[in-house]
Design an enzyme around this catalytic site. Sequence first.
Site, PDB file in Angstrom:
ATOM      1  N   CYS A 161       0.840  -1.211   0.000  1.00 15.03           N
ATOM      2  CA  CYS A 161       0.000   0.000   0.000  1.00 15.03           C
ATOM      3  C   CYS A 161       0.867   1.251   0.000  1.00 15.03           C
ATOM      4  CB  CYS A 161      -0.943  -0.022   1.200  1.00 15.03           C
ATOM      5  SG  CYS A 161      -2.167  -1.345   1.133  1.00 15.03           S
ATOM      6  N   SER A 182      -3.198   3.250  -1.595  1.00 11.53           N
ATOM      7  CA  SER A 182      -4.488   3.040  -0.948  1.00 11.53           C
ATOM      8  C   SER A 182      -4.318   3.140   0.559  1.00 11.53           C
ATOM      9  CB  SER A 182      -5.030   1.650  -1.319  1.00 11.53           C
ATOM     10  OG  SER A 182      -6.188   1.323  -0.580  1.00 11.53           O
TER      11      SER A 182
END
Length: 279
Positions: A161, A182
């Site tokens: 991420c 994200s």
Amino acid sequence: MSRGDVVLKDNLNKLLKEGKSDKDQNVRPKWSDGTPAYTLKTFGVLNTYDLNEEFPICTLRPTAWKSGLKEDLWIYQDKSNDVDLLEEKYGVKYWRSWANKQGNLGLAYGRQMKYQHEYKEGYFNQIDRLIWDLKNNPYSRRMITNLYNHNDLHGMTLYPCAFLTMWDFDGEFLSMTLVQRSSDYLVAGNINVTQYALLQHMIAQSVGMKVGKFHHYINNLHIYDRHFEQAKEILEREPFAAPKLVIDESVKNFYDFKPEHFHLEGYEKHEQIKLEVAI
């Protein structure tokens, strides 16, 4: 008021008021009961912190900053993808749900830091190359670490991420940009902030530089549908003053840092809010 709290409130307000819903779409994440986990999201968020002024931890709820620090050491010092090692050495246990049958993350995270890459000056892994550049060519515009290796995505149990860092020295301060594809904001948002702020502190101290700005770019910032009420509760809370980060100044080698070398003085925070984690 902590800068971490200001950013947290601004982003939560934006998500609740302007966030785009993916409800009724075919989403990948699920709740433990099998129900699709929908989100409100916003695109392209840039948060800025000045680490020379304060440590960017929120007080509106507790942040497990020591766990984030231990993940730093696991990924960037140990260069490990071994969840068993993370649990046994550091006591961090919430990565188990992403581990494969061998107890690791496949080719993800620390495995990418372990690779030796060829440069004109010889072979380096990414962290050693970053430190070499800061010591030998500090004004370089090519100081980057990257966990998102397309050639290895097939062998990763979890796509990274927070995956890319870019570094800049201006003659006085060492600044860093973190790129994150994200962010499950209420579950891990502030942990990501504190762990990369700590990484910046460790790198800076190991090369004799002062920390500067920390820019955190998040491409998809979101909260899940079972977290909306918790977000509203956090927004009603009054923040405390930012605590002071204290690091053992005798540590000069990046690989010598240990969790006990870091302390927060005066960390007041509100009680924790329980959150279900979507997988």
